[in-house]
Write a protein that holds these residues in place. Structure first.
Motif, PDB file in Angstrom:
ATOM      1  N   ALA A   1       0.773   0.787   6.044  1.00 17.13           N
ATOM      2  CA  ALA A   1       1.330   1.073   4.717  1.00 17.13           C
ATOM      3  C   ALA A   1       2.778   0.599   4.616  1.00 17.13           C
ATOM      4  O   ALA A   1       3.181  -0.022   3.626  1.00 17.13           O
ATOM      5  CB  ALA A   1       1.248   2.577   4.429  1.00 17.13           C
ATOM      6  N   VAL A   2       3.574   0.896   5.633  1.00 18.33           N
ATOM      7  CA  VAL A   2       4.982   0.510   5.603  1.00 18.33           C
ATOM      8  C   VAL A   2       5.138  -1.001   5.708  1.00 18.33           C
ATOM      9  O   VAL A   2       5.895  -1.629   4.952  1.00 18.33           O
ATOM     10  CB  VAL A   2       5.758   1.216   6.731  1.00 18.33           C
ATOM     11  CG1 VAL A   2       7.193   0.700   6.799  1.00 18.33           C
ATOM     12  CG2 VAL A   2       5.759   2.725   6.509  1.00 18.33           C
ATOM     13  N   LEU A   3       4.425  -1.630   6.659  1.00 15.78           N
ATOM     14  CA  LEU A   3       4.580  -3.074   6.872  1.00 15.78           C
ATOM     15  C   LEU A   3       4.125  -3.878   5.656  1.00 15.78           C
ATOM     16  O   LEU A   3       4.773  -4.853   5.272  1.00 15.78           O
ATOM     17  CB  LEU A   3       3.803  -3.505   8.111  1.00 15.78           C
ATOM     18  CG  LEU A   3       4.370  -3.039   9.456  1.00 15.78           C
ATOM     19  CD1 LEU A   3       3.491  -3.517  10.608  1.00 15.78           C
ATOM     20  CD2 LEU A   3       5.792  -3.537   9.636  1.00 15.78           C
ATOM     21  N   THR A   4       3.011  -3.484   5.037  1.00 17.86           N
ATOM     22  CA  THR A   4       2.556  -4.233   3.860  1.00 17.86           C
ATOM     23  C   THR A   4       3.523  -4.068   2.693  1.00 17.86           C
ATOM     24  O   THR A   4       3.715  -4.998   1.909  1.00 17.86           O
ATOM     25  CB  THR A   4       1.148  -3.779   3.430  1.00 17.86           C
ATOM     26  OG1 THR A   4       1.124  -2.351   3.256  1.00 17.86           O
ATOM     27  CG2 THR A   4       0.108  -4.178   4.456  1.00 17.86           C
ATOM     28  N   SER A   5       4.154  -2.906   2.596  1.00 13.90           N
ATOM     29  CA  SER A   5       5.139  -2.695   1.532  1.00 13.90           C
ATOM     30  C   SER A   5       6.384  -3.537   1.768  1.00 13.90           C
ATOM     31  O   SER A   5       6.984  -4.067   0.828  1.00 13.90           O
ATOM     32  CB  SER A   5       5.510  -1.216   1.444  1.00 13.90           C
ATOM     33  OG  SER A   5       4.375  -0.434   1.139  1.00 13.90           O
ATOM     34  N   VAL A   6       6.803  -3.650   3.041  1.00  8.42           N
ATOM     35  CA  VAL A   6       7.964  -4.475   3.372  1.00  8.42           C
ATOM     36  C   VAL A   6       7.655  -5.951   3.145  1.00  8.42           C
ATOM     37  O   VAL A   6       8.485  -6.717   2.648  1.00  8.42           O
ATOM     38  CB  VAL A   6       8.397  -4.225   4.833  1.00  8.42           C
ATOM     39  CG1 VAL A   6       9.456  -5.228   5.269  1.00  8.42           C
ATOM     40  CG2 VAL A   6       8.931  -2.804   4.993  1.00  8.42           C
ATOM     41  N   MET A   7       6.433  -6.376   3.480  1.00  6.97           N
ATOM     42  CA  MET A   7       6.049  -7.785   3.343  1.00  6.97           C
ATOM     43  C   MET A   7       5.931  -8.217   1.889  1.00  6.97           C
ATOM     44  O   MET A   7       6.098  -9.397   1.572  1.00  6.97           O
ATOM     45  CB  MET A   7       4.704  -8.020   4.049  1.00  6.97           C
ATOM     46  CG  MET A   7       4.753  -7.894   5.557  1.00  6.97           C
ATOM     47  SD  MET A   7       3.097  -7.693   6.276  1.00  6.97           S
ATOM     48  CE  MET A   7       2.241  -9.094   5.577  1.00  6.97           C
ATOM     49  N   ALA A   8       5.636  -7.274   1.017  1.00  4.25           N
ATOM     50  CA  ALA A   8       5.357  -7.639  -0.375  1.00  4.25           C
ATOM     51  C   ALA A   8       6.547  -8.301  -1.052  1.00  4.25           C
ATOM     52  O   ALA A   8       6.388  -9.255  -1.812  1.00  4.25           O
ATOM     53  CB  ALA A   8       4.929  -6.393  -1.163  1.00  4.25           C
ATOM     54  N   ALA A   9       7.749  -7.807  -0.778  1.00  7.32           N
ATOM     55  CA  ALA A   9       8.934  -8.299  -1.484  1.00  7.32           C
ATOM     56  C   ALA A   9       9.225  -9.777  -1.211  1.00  7.32           C
ATOM     57  O   ALA A   9       9.315 -10.581  -2.137  1.00  7.32           O
ATOM     58  CB  ALA A   9      10.138  -7.441  -1.143  1.00  7.32           C
ATOM     59  N   PRO A  10       9.391 -10.196   0.062  1.00  8.60           N
ATOM     60  CA  PRO A  10       9.651 -11.617   0.293  1.00  8.60           C
ATOM     61  C   PRO A  10       8.500 -12.510  -0.130  1.00  8.60           C
ATOM     62  O   PRO A  10       8.711 -13.631  -0.607  1.00  8.60           O
ATOM     63  CB  PRO A  10       9.907 -11.697   1.809  1.00  8.60           C
ATOM     64  CG  PRO A  10       9.360 -10.440   2.377  1.00  8.60           C
ATOM     65  CD  PRO A  10       9.468  -9.406   1.307  1.00  8.60           C
ATOM     66  N   ALA A  11       7.262 -12.024   0.021  1.00  8.71           N
ATOM     67  CA  ALA A  11       6.113 -12.830  -0.405  1.00  8.71           C
ATOM     68  C   ALA A  11       6.106 -13.017  -1.922  1.00  8.71           C
ATOM     69  O   ALA A  11       5.806 -14.109  -2.432  1.00  8.71           O
ATOM     70  CB  ALA A  11       4.813 -12.172   0.059  1.00  8.71           C
TER      71      ALA A  11
ATOM     72  N   ARG B   1       0.815  -1.218   0.000  1.00  5.96           N
ATOM     73  CA  ARG B   1       0.000   0.000   0.000  1.00  5.96           C
ATOM     74  C   ARG B   1       0.850   1.270   0.000  1.00  5.96           C
ATOM     75  O   ARG B   1       0.432   2.302  -0.500  1.00  5.96           O
ATOM     76  CB  ARG B   1      -0.958  -0.025   1.190  1.00  5.96           C
ATOM     77  CG  ARG B   1      -2.062  -1.069   1.029  1.00  5.96           C
ATOM     78  CD  ARG B   1      -2.796  -1.293   2.335  1.00  5.96           C
ATOM     79  NE  ARG B   1      -3.936  -2.178   2.158  1.00  5.96           N
ATOM     80  CZ  ARG B   1      -3.871  -3.498   2.148  1.00  5.96           C
ATOM     81  NH1 ARG B   1      -2.694  -4.090   2.299  1.00  5.96           N
ATOM     82  NH2 ARG B   1      -4.949  -4.237   1.986  1.00  5.96           N
ATOM     83  N   GLY B   2       2.020   1.188   0.606  1.00  3.31           N
ATOM     84  CA  GLY B   2       3.016   2.235   0.489  1.00  3.31           C
ATOM     85  C   GLY B   2       2.506   3.645   0.678  1.00  3.31           C
ATOM     86  O   GLY B   2       1.636   3.922   1.500  1.00  3.31           O
ATOM     87  N   ALA B   3       3.076   4.563  -0.097  1.00  2.71           N
ATOM     88  CA  ALA B   3       2.808   5.983   0.089  1.00  2.71           C
ATOM     89  C   ALA B   3       1.410   6.386  -0.363  1.00  2.71           C
ATOM     90  O   ALA B   3       0.925   7.453   0.032  1.00  2.71           O
ATOM     91  CB  ALA B   3       3.842   6.808  -0.657  1.00  2.71           C
TER      92      ALA B   3
END
Length: 437
Positions: free
Chosen positions: A390-400, A361-363
Motif C-alpha cells: 500500500a505504501v510503496l504503490t502510493s509513493v510510486m504513483a506520484a513520479p509515474a 492503494r494507500g490507506a
C-alpha cells in the motif's frame, strides 16, 4: 479517558501532524508531492524506524493498549471522510456522462485483471501466510481485494499536490477508483461472511440490494442538499454552509455503514452531490477544504504509515512473497487500466497515466488488511506485506503520474475546470499546463 490517555493522545496527534507536515514540505522540495512525505512520516514514527532508534520512546508513544489506538482511529476516520467528500466534489459528472463507456471500461478492466491475479496468488502463497481462522478460499479472495482496490484519498491528494485534479485523466482516475472500490467492499463483506460461516446466496443478493437502495436515496437527496445549501448561502459567513456539508457527509457515511457498505462510500456520494456547486458555495467551502488537506490528511496518511514494519522482510521467504505480491499488484493494475483505457478509445499515454494513478492503494488497502488481520484471514507477516505494498504503490504513483502526464495532450475544457477548482483554494493563479506542476 485518564489524564495519561489524554496526554498521550495529544502527543500522538502533535507528532503525526508535525512530522507529516515537515516531511510533506521536504518531499515538495525534492520534487515529489506532499502525500509521499506524509505516508513516509508514519514509517519514520512507527516500528520500522523509531522502535529501532529508541525502543523506550516508541513504547511510550504507541502503547499496545487497544483503547489508545482507537482514539487516533476515530480522528483519522472523521478526517478521511471529510477528505473523501471534499475530493470527490471535484469530479466533473458532466464529463462522466459524456464518456460512460470510457469510465466503465477502465474501472472494469482495472479491477478484474488485478483481482484475478490476486486470487491466483492467494491460492499459491505459502500456507504460513494464512491467518489462524482462514481457509484458502477466503484468503485468496482477500488477496484479490487487496490487489484490486485503489485509494481514493491518496489518489485525490496526489492529483491535488501535482495540480492534476482538474485534468481529464485525473477525473477518470477518481471515477474509475470509485467504481472499483464499490465492488471491492462488496467482495470484502462476502469474505467476512465466509469467515463467520454465514455466506449464503441471500447474503449476496442483500449486499447488492443495499447498494441499489443507497444509490436511490442519494439521488433523491440531491435536491434537498442543494436547497439547504442555497438557503445557507444567504446567511452571513461560511459557518452554515460548512456545517450543512459536514452533516451531510457524516449522515451519508453512517447510512452506508448501516447497510453493510463502507462508510467511505457515503462520503464519496455526498461529494458527488456537491460537484459543480454555485460559486458562492465553493468560496465558502474553501476554508473547510484547506483545513482538511492541511490538518486531517497528514494525520490520516501518517497514521496509515505507522502500521508498516519492514523488519519482517528479514525473512527470505517473506521477502520473496512481498516481491511477488508487489510485482503482480503493480503490473496487474497497470495492465488492466491500460487495457480499459485503450478499449475506451484513450491514447497510449493516457492509459499509462491511468495505470499510474490507480496503482495508489494507500490507506484503503491498509483498512482491508486491518480487517483481514482482525478476522484471522491474514497472518501478521502477510499483513505487513500488504501494508508495505500500500505504501510503496502510493509513493510510486506520484513520479509515474508526473512522467506520463507530461506526454498527454490537454484539452481546453481542462483549463475551465481548473478555474472552477481554484475557487476551492487560496491559490492566486490557475496552472496553464497541468503537466508542469
Amino acid at each position: 479517558m485518564s489524564e495519561h490517555q489524554t496526554l498521550l493522545f495529544l502527543m500522538q496527534l502533535t507528532a503525526l501532524l508535525l512530522v507529516g507536515t515537515s516531511m510533506s514540505h521536504l518531499a515538495r522540495r525534492v520534487g515529489l508531492p506532499g502525500v509521499v512525505g506524509e505516508l513516509l512520516s508514519g514509517v519514520v514514527l512507527g516500528p520500522t524506524v523509531l522502535r529501532h532508534l529508541s525502543p523506550a520512546t516508541f513504547a511510550w508513544m504507541w502503547p499496545p493498549d487497544n483503547s489508545q489506538p482507537q482514539l487516533l482511529d476515530a480522528v483519522s476516520t472523521f478526517g478521511v471522510l471529510l477528505f473523501i467528500g471534499m475530493s470527490s466534489a471535484h469530479l466533473d459528472l458532466r464529463m462522466m456522462r459524456r464518456r460512460p463507456r470510457t469510465v466503465l471500461s477502465v474501472s472494469t478492466a482495472a479491477l478484474v485483471l488485478p483481482f484475478g491475479l490476486g486470487v491466483a496468488t492467494g491460492l499459491l502463497l505459502p500456507g504460513r501466510l494464512l491467518g489462524s481462522h482462514a481457509d484458502r478460499s477466503s484468503f485468496a479472495l482477500l488477496i484479490g481485494v487487496v490487489m484490486g482496490v485503489s485509494a481514493i484519498p491518496v489518489i485525490a491528494k496526489t492529483l491535488t499536490d501535482l495540480g492534476m485534479l482538474h485534468s481529464d485523466v485525473g477525473q477518470l482516475t477518481l471515477a474509475a477508483a470509485a467504481g472499483e472500490d464499490v465492488v471491492a467492499w462488496i467482495v470484502l463483506s462476502l469474505v467476512t461472511a465466509m469467515t463467520a460461516g454465514a455466506l449464503k446466496v441471500g447474503h449476496i443478493v442483500s449486499s447488492v440490494g443495499h447498494l441499489l437502495l443507497f444509490l436511490a436515496v442519494v439521488i433523491a437527496a440531491r435536491p434537498l442538499l442543494r436547497g439547504a445549501l442555497g438557503r445557507a448561502e444567504k446567511a452571513e459567513g461560511s459557518g452554515p454552509v460548512i456545517a450543512i456539508t459536514v452533516v451531510a457527509i457524516l449522515a451519508a457515511s453512517a447510512g452506508s455503514q448501516s447497510l453493510g457498505l463502507e462508510s467511505a462510500l457515503g462520503a464519496f456520494a455526498v461529494g458527488c452531490l456537491l460537484s459543480s456547486p454555485s460559486r458562492e458555495t465553493t468560496v465558502r467551502l474553501a476554508s473547510l477544504r484547506t483545513v482538511t488537506l492541511s490538518v486531517f490528511a497528514p494525520i490520516f496518511l501518517a497514521g496509515a504509515g505507522l502500521r508498516v514494519d519492514l523488519s519482517v522482510l528479514g525473512d527470505p521467504g517473506t521477502s520473496a512473497a512481498a516481491a511477488v505480491v508487489l510485482s503482480l499488484a503493480v503490473g496487474g493494475k497497470f495492465a488492466g487500466a491500460y487495457l480499459g483505457a485503450r478499449l475506451g478509445r484513450l491514447t497510449h499515454w493516457e492509459g499509462l497515466a491511468l495505470g499510474a494513478g490507480l496503482n495508489a492503494r494507500g490507506a484503503v488497502e491498509v483498512v482491508v488488511a486491518t480487517i483481514g488481520l482482525r478476522l484471522g484471514v491474514l497472518s501478521p507477516a502477510m499483513y505487513s506485506i500488504v501494508v508495505l505494498v500500500a505504501v510503496l504503490t502510493s509513493v510510486m504513483a506520484a513520479p509515474a503520474l508526473r512522467w506520463t502526464m507530461a506526454r498527454v495532450d490537454h484539452r481546453a475544457e481542462e483549463h475551465s475546470r481548473a478555474i472552477e477548482l481554484a475557487a476551492w483554494s487560496d491559490r492566486a493563479s490557475v496552472p496553464t499546463d497541468p503537466a508542469q506542476n
